[in-house]
Structure formats: C-alpha cells, structure tokens
Design a protein around this motif. Structure first.
Motif, PDB file in Angstrom:
ATOM      1  N   ARG A  35       0.826  -1.204   0.000  1.00 39.42           N
ATOM      2  CA  ARG A  35       0.000   0.000   0.000  1.00 39.42           C
ATOM      3  C   ARG A  35       0.862   1.257   0.000  1.00 39.42           C
ATOM      4  O   ARG A  35       0.545   2.245  -0.663  1.00 39.42           O
ATOM      5  CB  ARG A  35      -0.936   0.001   1.212  1.00 39.42           C
ATOM      6  CG  ARG A  35      -2.099  -0.973   1.097  1.00 39.42           C
ATOM      7  CD  ARG A  35      -3.190  -0.618   2.086  1.00 39.42           C
ATOM      8  NE  ARG A  35      -2.714  -0.743   3.450  1.00 39.42           N
ATOM      9  CZ  ARG A  35      -2.888  -1.825   4.220  1.00 39.42           C
ATOM     10  NH1 ARG A  35      -3.521  -2.874   3.715  1.00 39.42           N
ATOM     11  NH2 ARG A  35      -2.448  -1.861   5.458  1.00 39.42           N
ATOM     12  N   LEU A  36       1.961   1.224   0.759  1.00 39.90           N
ATOM     13  CA  LEU A  36       2.858   2.379   0.794  1.00 39.90           C
ATOM     14  C   LEU A  36       3.413   2.661  -0.603  1.00 39.90           C
ATOM     15  O   LEU A  36       3.475   3.816  -1.046  1.00 39.90           O
ATOM     16  CB  LEU A  36       3.987   2.127   1.783  1.00 39.90           C
ATOM     17  CG  LEU A  36       4.929   3.315   2.064  1.00 39.90           C
ATOM     18  CD1 LEU A  36       5.292   3.371   3.543  1.00 39.90           C
ATOM     19  CD2 LEU A  36       6.194   3.211   1.231  1.00 39.90           C
ATOM     20  N   GLU A  72      -2.300   8.850   4.624  1.00 38.89           N
ATOM     21  CA  GLU A  72      -2.271   7.401   4.406  1.00 38.89           C
ATOM     22  C   GLU A  72      -0.851   6.855   4.552  1.00 38.89           C
ATOM     23  O   GLU A  72      -0.650   5.762   5.101  1.00 38.89           O
ATOM     24  CB  GLU A  72      -2.819   7.076   3.005  1.00 38.89           C
ATOM     25  CG  GLU A  72      -4.290   7.398   2.831  1.00 38.89           C
ATOM     26  CD  GLU A  72      -5.141   6.644   3.835  1.00 38.89           C
ATOM     27  OE1 GLU A  72      -5.033   5.399   3.901  1.00 38.89           O
ATOM     28  OE2 GLU A  72      -5.904   7.290   4.586  1.00 38.89           O
ATOM     29  N   LEU A  73       0.136   7.578   4.073  1.00 37.53           N
ATOM     30  CA  LEU A  73       1.523   7.152   4.261  1.00 37.53           C
ATOM     31  C   LEU A  73       1.863   7.062   5.746  1.00 37.53           C
ATOM     32  O   LEU A  73       2.522   6.110   6.187  1.00 37.53           O
ATOM     33  CB  LEU A  73       2.480   8.144   3.575  1.00 37.53           C
ATOM     34  CG  LEU A  73       2.579   8.117   2.053  1.00 37.53           C
ATOM     35  CD1 LEU A  73       3.539   9.196   1.581  1.00 37.53           C
ATOM     36  CD2 LEU A  73       3.041   6.750   1.553  1.00 37.53           C
ATOM     37  N   HIS A  74       1.408   8.037   6.504  1.00 38.61           N
ATOM     38  CA  HIS A  74       1.680   8.038   7.944  1.00 38.61           C
ATOM     39  C   HIS A  74       1.016   6.833   8.610  1.00 38.61           C
ATOM     40  O   HIS A  74       1.593   6.222   9.521  1.00 38.61           O
ATOM     41  CB  HIS A  74       1.168   9.344   8.557  1.00 38.61           C
ATOM     42  CG  HIS A  74       1.813   9.685   9.859  1.00 38.61           C
ATOM     43  ND1 HIS A  74       1.371   9.178  11.050  1.00 38.61           N
ATOM     44  CD2 HIS A  74       2.885  10.462  10.163  1.00 38.61           C
ATOM     45  CE1 HIS A  74       2.129   9.641  12.034  1.00 38.61           C
ATOM     46  NE2 HIS A  74       3.058  10.412  11.523  1.00 38.61           N
ATOM     47  N   ARG A  75      -0.185   6.494   8.151  1.00 39.00           N
ATOM     48  CA  ARG A  75      -0.880   5.332   8.711  1.00 39.00           C
ATOM     49  C   ARG A  75      -0.104   4.036   8.454  1.00 39.00           C
ATOM     50  O   ARG A  75       0.037   3.182   9.345  1.00 39.00           O
ATOM     51  CB  ARG A  75      -2.277   5.242   8.100  1.00 39.00           C
ATOM     52  CG  ARG A  75      -3.208   4.260   8.833  1.00 39.00           C
ATOM     53  CD  ARG A  75      -4.460   3.990   8.006  1.00 39.00           C
ATOM     54  NE  ARG A  75      -4.976   5.194   7.374  1.00 39.00           N
ATOM     55  CZ  ARG A  75      -5.765   6.072   7.988  1.00 39.00           C
ATOM     56  NH1 ARG A  75      -6.103   5.886   9.256  1.00 39.00           N
ATOM     57  NH2 ARG A  75      -6.207   7.129   7.336  1.00 39.00           N
ATOM     58  N   ASP A  83      12.557   6.310  10.526  1.00 40.22           N
ATOM     59  CA  ASP A  83      13.084   7.102   9.408  1.00 40.22           C
ATOM     60  C   ASP A  83      11.972   7.442   8.410  1.00 40.22           C
ATOM     61  O   ASP A  83      11.948   8.546   7.839  1.00 40.22           O
ATOM     62  CB  ASP A  83      14.205   6.342   8.697  1.00 40.22           C
ATOM     63  CG  ASP A  83      15.469   6.249   9.545  1.00 40.22           C
ATOM     64  OD1 ASP A  83      15.573   7.005  10.532  1.00 40.22           O
ATOM     65  OD2 ASP A  83      16.337   5.413   9.229  1.00 40.22           O
ATOM     66  N   MET A  84      11.054   6.501   8.207  1.00 37.85           N
ATOM     67  CA  MET A  84       9.925   6.762   7.311  1.00 37.85           C
ATOM     68  C   MET A  84       9.055   7.895   7.856  1.00 37.85           C
ATOM     69  O   MET A  84       8.640   8.794   7.119  1.00 37.85           O
ATOM     70  CB  MET A  84       9.081   5.496   7.131  1.00 37.85           C
ATOM     71  CG  MET A  84       9.640   4.489   6.165  1.00 37.85           C
ATOM     72  SD  MET A  84       8.477   3.121   5.912  1.00 37.85           S
ATOM     73  CE  MET A  84       9.287   2.246   4.577  1.00 37.85           C
ATOM     74  N   LYS A  85       8.791   7.856   9.159  1.00 36.83           N
ATOM     75  CA  LYS A  85       7.948   8.896   9.760  1.00 36.83           C
ATOM     76  C   LYS A  85       8.597  10.274   9.637  1.00 36.83           C
ATOM     77  O   LYS A  85       7.902  11.273   9.417  1.00 36.83           O
ATOM     78  CB  LYS A  85       7.679   8.571  11.226  1.00 36.83           C
ATOM     79  CG  LYS A  85       6.746   7.386  11.436  1.00 36.83           C
ATOM     80  CD  LYS A  85       6.497   7.166  12.915  1.00 36.83           C
ATOM     81  CE  LYS A  85       5.584   5.969  13.147  1.00 36.83           C
ATOM     82  NZ  LYS A  85       5.328   5.736  14.587  1.00 36.83           N
ATOM     83  N   MET A 120       7.489  15.744   4.311  1.00 40.64           N
ATOM     84  CA  MET A 120       6.616  15.877   3.145  1.00 40.64           C
ATOM     85  C   MET A 120       5.318  16.603   3.518  1.00 40.64           C
ATOM     86  O   MET A 120       4.821  17.423   2.749  1.00 40.64           O
ATOM     87  CB  MET A 120       6.297  14.509   2.563  1.00 40.64           C
ATOM     88  CG  MET A 120       7.475  13.801   1.929  1.00 40.64           C
ATOM     89  SD  MET A 120       7.073  12.158   1.332  1.00 40.64           S
ATOM     90  CE  MET A 120       5.924  12.546   0.001  1.00 40.64           C
ATOM     91  N   ARG A 121       4.792  16.305   4.698  1.00 39.95           N
ATOM     92  CA  ARG A 121       3.552  16.967   5.122  1.00 39.95           C
ATOM     93  C   ARG A 121       3.754  18.490   5.180  1.00 39.95           C
ATOM     94  O   ARG A 121       2.890  19.258   4.755  1.00 39.95           O
ATOM     95  CB  ARG A 121       3.135  16.446   6.500  1.00 39.95           C
ATOM     96  CG  ARG A 121       1.780  17.000   6.968  1.00 39.95           C
ATOM     97  CD  ARG A 121       1.627  16.837   8.483  1.00 39.95           C
ATOM     98  NE  ARG A 121       1.757  15.451   8.868  1.00 39.95           N
ATOM     99  CZ  ARG A 121       0.766  14.563   8.821  1.00 39.95           C
ATOM    100  NH1 ARG A 121      -0.428  14.959   8.403  1.00 39.95           N
ATOM    101  NH2 ARG A 121       0.954  13.312   9.206  1.00 39.95           N
TER     102      ARG A 121
END
Length: 306
Positions: A239-240, A267-270, A290-292, A298-299
C-alpha cells in the motif's frame, strides 16, 4: 500543468493616466499607485483587501480577478496612492511663465516695492500648478492588479517547482527504506521458526512417544506461522508503494493537487505507524522511524501546495 505554491509576494506601481495637455505635469508630479499582493497557505481561499476609500470602488473587480486565478491560500491585497508632489521638479511651461510675468507686472504696478519672483518661487508655483492631488480616477487599478497578479503567479510557480523537487527527494528516500524493509520479514520469520522448533525439540527430547513428539512439532510450526502473520508487513509495504506511485503521478500532473496530496500523506503516515507497531526487530523499528521523519517533512511541504 504547473504545481503552485500558496506562498508568494508581488508588488508594482503605475503612474497616473495623463489627460489631454497635462502629460508632462502629471508625470512630473511623481504621483504613483502602489499595489502589493501577499499570499500564505490556507485550507481555503481567504481574500483580504486593504484599500483607501478612493480605491474601494475597485474591490469587486479585484476580488473577481483573484478568485478567477487563485484557488487556495490566505491572500492580502494592499493598495495606496502616493502623490509625491514635493519631489516633482517639472520645467515651467511657457504659458505658466507668461501668466507669472503678467501677474508680477500687475502687482508691481500697485506695489512698486514688492520683491520679484525668484527661480525657486517659479519652480514651486509650477509644481503646484501642474499637480493637483491624484485620485482613483487618474489610475487604471485593474490593469496594475493584473500585472502584479501575473508576477505573483510566476513566484508561486517557481516556489512550486522547488516543492516538487523536495517531495521527489523524499519519495526516493521512502522507496529506499521500503526496499530495506522487504527482505527483513522473511528472515525474521525463518529465524523464529527455527527457534520454535529448537525449543520444542529440546522439550520433547525425553518424550518416548513419537506421536506426542509429532504433535509438539506441529504445534511449534503453528506458533511460527502465527508469528509470521503477526509481523508480516508485506501488505503495508504494498500500500505504501501504491501511495508513492500516486503522489508521483499527481506531481507530474500538476494543477490543484494540494488537498489530494494531503490525504495521501495521511495514508503514508498510517502505513508507517502500522509497520512500526508490527516491528519485531530493531532494524525494522529504525526503518519505521526514518519513514515517519520523511513523511512529516513531506507533510510540511504539501501544506504549501495549492
């Protein structure tokens, strides 16, 4: 289509439109109409006008102009008339000099001791004669607003290009992290399966009944399978990746994409949160963190996109 930032600034000035026979005098007066537009990010289009009373008549046309070209953002338009008469030093016209000479002769006929006009007196009187205070009717405010708005749109487009480059860098970083996470889960599952079997074999080592040993082994495999299901993040990574593909598509498409990008960032954060909650290894936890960080960066950028 271009991607526009909601943040920008532009300003401009215009001289009064000269009437018949007053071009030099109106230009020499130094009168100017100044107009500036400031814009920052906002969920909706929020327009504010700060105009002097003599320009208030133009507000409906200015509002319609901004609404037609801007879709989101907190936008403030300021305008003011600067007469600037004190700085004007136009050359006196022959007609004015004739009038001043005639007036001086008439005065001296009645008042012989009156002082003659100096050059400074003539220049001052010429400036006063040639420059009445400018009014709204002397300027083409809508035309100036169009020029300033075009400059604002250019500035927002340039800022939008920089935002797109920044977002694309973050997207590449997220894809790299997802690629690092993908092979970790199968390795963890195999390690855990081996660990379960070793423990059950040790526990069943003294069991003479082969049937009990086989049952214990089946249970160990079932536990290992349940563990694999609990920590499997393949669905989250899929999904990511789909969300990243959609963000790249929107950035290439351009236009009014800010709200859709904001939803995709959520959605990416979820997915990153879910990946972190399923983490069964320190390495996977680090990847989730690191993703967060990248998603939060990006946000912040997406909130500036129209």
């Amino acid at each position: 289509m271009a991607v526009y930032s909601m943040t920008g600034y532009a300003s401009g000035q215009s001289a009064p439109a000269a009437g018949p026979g007053e071009g030099d005098a109106r230009e020499a007066s130094g009168a100017r109409l100044g107009l500036e537009i400031r814009a920052v990010n906002s969920r909706f289009l929020d327009l504010t006008f700060k105009l002097p009373e003599e320009l208030r008549q133009h507000e409906p046309a200015l509002r319609e102009l901004l609404t037609r070209h801007l879709k989101r953002g907190k936008v403030e338009l300021r305008a003011a008339i600067d007469n600037g008469s004190a700085s004007g030093m136009g050359e006196p016209s022959p007609r004015l000099l004739q009038r001043l000479n005639a007036a001086q002769d008439a005065i001296k006929a009645w008042l012989p001791q009156a002082a003659e006009l100096s050059v400074a007196d003539v220049l001052r009187l010429a400036a006063q004669e040639g420059s009445r205070p400018a009014s709204a009717a002397d300027f083409d405010a809508p035309a100036l607003a169009i020029r300033v708005l075009e400059s604002l749109l250019d500035a927002r487009a340039r800022e939008g290009e920089r935002l797109v480059l920044t977002l694309q860098e973050r997207l590449q970083g997220l894809r790299a992290l997802a690629q690092q996470a993908a092979p970790i889960i199968p390795r963890l599952v195999e390690q855990q399966r081996t660990r379960f079997l070793e423990r059950w074999n040790e526990a069943m080592g003294l069991v003479a009944n082969q049937a009990s040993a086989d049952t214990a082994q089946d249970r160990a495999l079932a536990e290992a399978t349940a563990f694999a299901i609990r920590i499997d993040v393949a669905e989250e990574l899929t999904r990511l990746s789909a969300h990243l593909d959609e963000i790249e598509r929107l950035l290439a498409q351009g236009g009014e994409i800010g709200k859709r990008l904001d939803f995709l960032i959520q959605e990416l954060h979820r997915e990153a949160n879910t990946l972190g909650s399923k983490s069964a290894a320190l390495e996977l936890t680090r990847i989730g963190v690191d993703m967060k960080v990248l998603i939060e960066q990006m946000r912040e950028q997406v909130q500036n996109i129209e």
